[in-house]
Design a protein around this motif. Sequence first.
Motif, PDB file in Angstrom:
ATOM      1  N   TYR A  63       0.835  -1.212   0.000  1.00 30.07           N
ATOM      2  CA  TYR A  63       0.000   0.000   0.000  1.00 30.07           C
ATOM      3  C   TYR A  63       0.869   1.262   0.000  1.00 30.07           C
ATOM      4  CZ  TYR A  63      -2.669   3.950   1.389  1.00 30.07           C
ATOM      5  OH  TYR A  63      -3.186   5.220   1.409  1.00 30.07           O
ATOM      6  N   ASP A  64       1.841   1.323   0.921  1.00 30.56           N
ATOM      7  CA  ASP A  64       2.671   2.531   1.042  1.00 30.56           C
ATOM      8  C   ASP A  64       3.400   2.822  -0.268  1.00 30.56           C
ATOM      9  OD1 ASP A  64       1.953   2.934   3.668  1.00 30.56           O
ATOM     10  OD2 ASP A  64       3.764   2.026   4.507  1.00 30.56           O
ATOM     11  N   TYR A  65       3.917   1.770  -0.882  1.00 32.42           N
ATOM     12  CA  TYR A  65       4.679   1.968  -2.112  1.00 32.42           C
ATOM     13  C   TYR A  65       3.773   2.419  -3.261  1.00 32.42           C
ATOM     14  CZ  TYR A  65       7.850   1.447  -5.946  1.00 32.42           C
ATOM     15  OH  TYR A  65       8.603   1.733  -7.048  1.00 32.42           O
ATOM     16  N   VAL A  66       2.628   1.763  -3.419  1.00 29.38           N
ATOM     17  CA  VAL A  66       1.713   2.132  -4.511  1.00 29.38           C
ATOM     18  C   VAL A  66       1.172   3.548  -4.287  1.00 29.38           C
ATOM     19  CG1 VAL A  66      -0.470   1.559  -5.666  1.00 29.38           C
ATOM     20  CG2 VAL A  66       1.126  -0.263  -5.041  1.00 29.38           C
ATOM     21  N   ALA A  67       0.933   3.906  -3.025  1.00 29.87           N
ATOM     22  CA  ALA A  67       0.470   5.275  -2.729  1.00 29.87           C
ATOM     23  C   ALA A  67       1.537   6.290  -3.147  1.00 29.87           C
ATOM     24  CB  ALA A  67       0.142   5.411  -1.241  1.00 29.87           C
ATOM     25  N   ALA A  68       2.812   5.960  -2.898  1.00 34.42           N
ATOM     26  CA  ALA A  68       3.900   6.863  -3.295  1.00 34.42           C
ATOM     27  C   ALA A  68       3.968   6.957  -4.825  1.00 34.42           C
ATOM     28  CB  ALA A  68       5.230   6.377  -2.725  1.00 34.42           C
ATOM     29  N   TYR A  69       3.776   5.817  -5.490  1.00 34.75           N
ATOM     30  CA  TYR A  69       3.773   5.819  -6.963  1.00 34.75           C
ATOM     31  C   TYR A  69       2.631   6.683  -7.479  1.00 34.75           C
ATOM     32  CZ  TYR A  69       3.361   4.311 -11.784  1.00 34.75           C
ATOM     33  OH  TYR A  69       3.257   4.314 -13.150  1.00 34.75           O
ATOM     34  N   ARG A  70       1.465   6.509  -6.902  1.00 38.05           N
ATOM     35  CA  ARG A  70       0.281   7.248  -7.388  1.00 38.05           C
ATOM     36  C   ARG A  70       0.348   8.722  -7.035  1.00 38.05           C
ATOM     37  NH1 ARG A  70      -4.375   2.530  -6.366  1.00 38.05           N
ATOM     38  NH2 ARG A  70      -3.630   1.195  -8.054  1.00 38.05           N
ATOM     39  N   ALA A  71       1.243   9.090  -6.132  1.00 36.72           N
ATOM     40  CA  ALA A  71       1.400  10.503  -5.764  1.00 36.72           C
ATOM     41  C   ALA A  71       2.449  11.206  -6.619  1.00 36.72           C
ATOM     42  CB  ALA A  71       1.772  10.608  -4.278  1.00 36.72           C
ATOM     43  N   LEU A  72       3.087  10.483  -7.546  1.00 37.72           N
ATOM     44  CA  LEU A  72       4.077  11.123  -8.425  1.00 37.72           C
ATOM     45  C   LEU A  72       3.417  12.271  -9.187  1.00 37.72           C
ATOM     46  CD1 LEU A  72       5.893   8.019  -9.997  1.00 37.72           C
ATOM     47  CD2 LEU A  72       6.839   9.611  -8.296  1.00 37.72           C
ATOM     48  N   VAL A  73       4.184  13.327  -9.397  1.00 36.07           N
ATOM     49  CA  VAL A  73       3.675  14.507 -10.106  1.00 36.07           C
ATOM     50  C   VAL A  73       4.378  14.585 -11.461  1.00 36.07           C
ATOM     51  CG1 VAL A  73       3.419  17.014 -10.025  1.00 36.07           C
ATOM     52  CG2 VAL A  73       3.340  15.673  -7.897  1.00 36.07           C
ATOM     53  N   PHE A  74       3.598  14.691 -12.536  1.00 39.44           N
ATOM     54  CA  PHE A  74       4.173  14.731 -13.885  1.00 39.44           C
ATOM     55  C   PHE A  74       3.982  16.096 -14.524  1.00 39.44           C
ATOM     56  CE2 PHE A  74       3.380  10.270 -13.122  1.00 39.44           C
ATOM     57  CZ  PHE A  74       4.488   9.654 -13.688  1.00 39.44           C
ATOM     58  N   SER A  75       4.917  16.465 -15.392  1.00 38.12           N
ATOM     59  CA  SER A  75       4.749  17.664 -16.215  1.00 38.12           C
ATOM     60  C   SER A  75       3.643  17.398 -17.229  1.00 38.12           C
ATOM     61  CB  SER A  75       6.055  18.006 -16.929  1.00 38.12           C
ATOM     62  OG  SER A  75       6.435  16.934 -17.782  1.00 38.12           O
ATOM     63  N   LEU A  76       3.149  18.459 -17.838  1.00 37.09           N
ATOM     64  CA  LEU A  76       2.031  18.338 -18.777  1.00 37.09           C
ATOM     65  C   LEU A  76       2.364  17.386 -19.921  1.00 37.09           C
ATOM     66  CD1 LEU A  76      -0.802  19.371 -19.552  1.00 37.09           C
ATOM     67  CD2 LEU A  76       0.326  21.223 -20.800  1.00 37.09           C
ATOM     68  N   ASP A  77       3.584  17.440 -20.420  1.00 37.55           N
ATOM     69  CA  ASP A  77       3.951  16.556 -21.538  1.00 37.55           C
ATOM     70  C   ASP A  77       4.345  15.155 -21.058  1.00 37.55           C
ATOM     71  OD1 ASP A  77       6.469  16.852 -20.470  1.00 37.55           O
ATOM     72  OD2 ASP A  77       7.371  17.739 -22.260  1.00 37.55           O
ATOM     73  N   GLY A  78       4.312  14.927 -19.762  1.00 44.02           N
ATOM     74  CA  GLY A  78       4.585  13.589 -19.227  1.00 44.02           C
ATOM     75  C   GLY A  78       6.048  13.193 -19.255  1.00 44.02           C
ATOM     76  N   GLU A  79       6.937  14.127 -19.563  1.00 37.15           N
ATOM     77  CA  GLU A  79       8.347  13.774 -19.715  1.00 37.15           C
ATOM     78  C   GLU A  79       9.184  14.079 -18.475  1.00 37.15           C
ATOM     79  OE1 GLU A  79       9.552  11.939 -21.957  1.00 37.15           O
ATOM     80  OE2 GLU A  79       7.852  11.922 -23.330  1.00 37.15           O
ATOM     81  N   ARG A  80       8.583  14.737 -17.516  1.00 34.94           N
ATOM     82  CA  ARG A  80       9.308  15.022 -16.281  1.00 34.94           C
ATOM     83  C   ARG A  80       8.460  14.553 -15.111  1.00 34.94           C
ATOM     84  NH1 ARG A  80      13.490  18.545 -15.160  1.00 34.94           N
ATOM     85  NH2 ARG A  80      13.299  19.636 -17.128  1.00 34.94           N
ATOM     86  N   VAL A  81       9.114  13.948 -14.126  1.00 32.05           N
ATOM     87  CA  VAL A  81       8.367  13.436 -12.970  1.00 32.05           C
ATOM     88  C   VAL A  81       9.033  13.927 -11.693  1.00 32.05           C
ATOM     89  CG1 VAL A  81       9.691  11.260 -12.910  1.00 32.05           C
ATOM     90  CG2 VAL A  81       7.401  11.351 -11.896  1.00 32.05           C
TER      91      VAL A  81
END
Length: 288
Positions: free
Chosen positions: A240-258
């Motif tokens: 759970y903790d790991y997937v929550a961290a994954y789902r909290a990643l923030v991406f740039s509009l073009d999806g090329e920066r995280v």
Amino acid sequence: MAAKVFRQMFEEKYIRFPGGRTRAFTLSYDDGVEADRRLLEIIDKYGLRCTFNLNSTLFDCAGWHGRMDEEATYNAFKDGPHEVALHGARHIFLNKVPLPEAVREVVLNRDWLEHKFGRIVCGMAYAYNGFNDDVKRVLKDLGVHYARTTTPTHSFALPSDFLEWDPTCHHSDPRLAELAEQFVSTSPADEFKHREGRLFYVWGHSYEYDDNDNWHILEGLAQKVSGNADIWYATNGEIYDYVAAYRALVFSLDGERVFNPSYMPVWLEIRGKTYRVGPGESVLFDLE
Ligand SMILES: [Zn+2]
């Protein structure tokens, strides 16, 4: 033009587990019974991880599938790498009592587990698979991160709703061996379009192995799935903790920066390449 079309087909981001692994395996066993000790011996031998879902006011019910008393429960789980989680104070259907009573069941259970084990306890398995939308809502308010159902998915998909976390299957499911074989012999890295990380989630009660004299099922499963460098062996809470961290990643509009705002490193794959994004780190993906 062809290159552009090709690239567009590989914009998708896929979760990878710690170390860049493509697969995860977890176990969930209920009720805190004597047979858990034999289960622990087997899973510890193979390096597997389990979440044990415990009640907190049924310690004088040894006749009920060999429930352990309070001290035996504490001693069984106090040191291990395994997780202890909620199962209600008295093992009642949370969807068949008034909501305040359901709240009390969870609060008393959590308070006992946290103080007895000296840990924060945010996981749960529904006793008798008893839940409804009201129960799920109050669990969220009570700080419960996830709750397991007994509904088999027969799949390796991660849950979209962690308060209704359906396992892959029960250990006595007729498809267990087939699913285990599929899980170890294929990898999302071999797929063209469906490269999502995979979770194999098995649940049960350890006393069932005694009742049916079939501990070989657990031994066989453990032999099959253990010792694989591409599989992460984790408790429900760690997943759970790991997937929550994954789902909290923030991406740039073009999806090329995280950007990873969490406290733990997170791995993901894009265009066939796996990236590690450290805590607080921002990463720009390679364009080829
Ligand atoms: Zn139970």
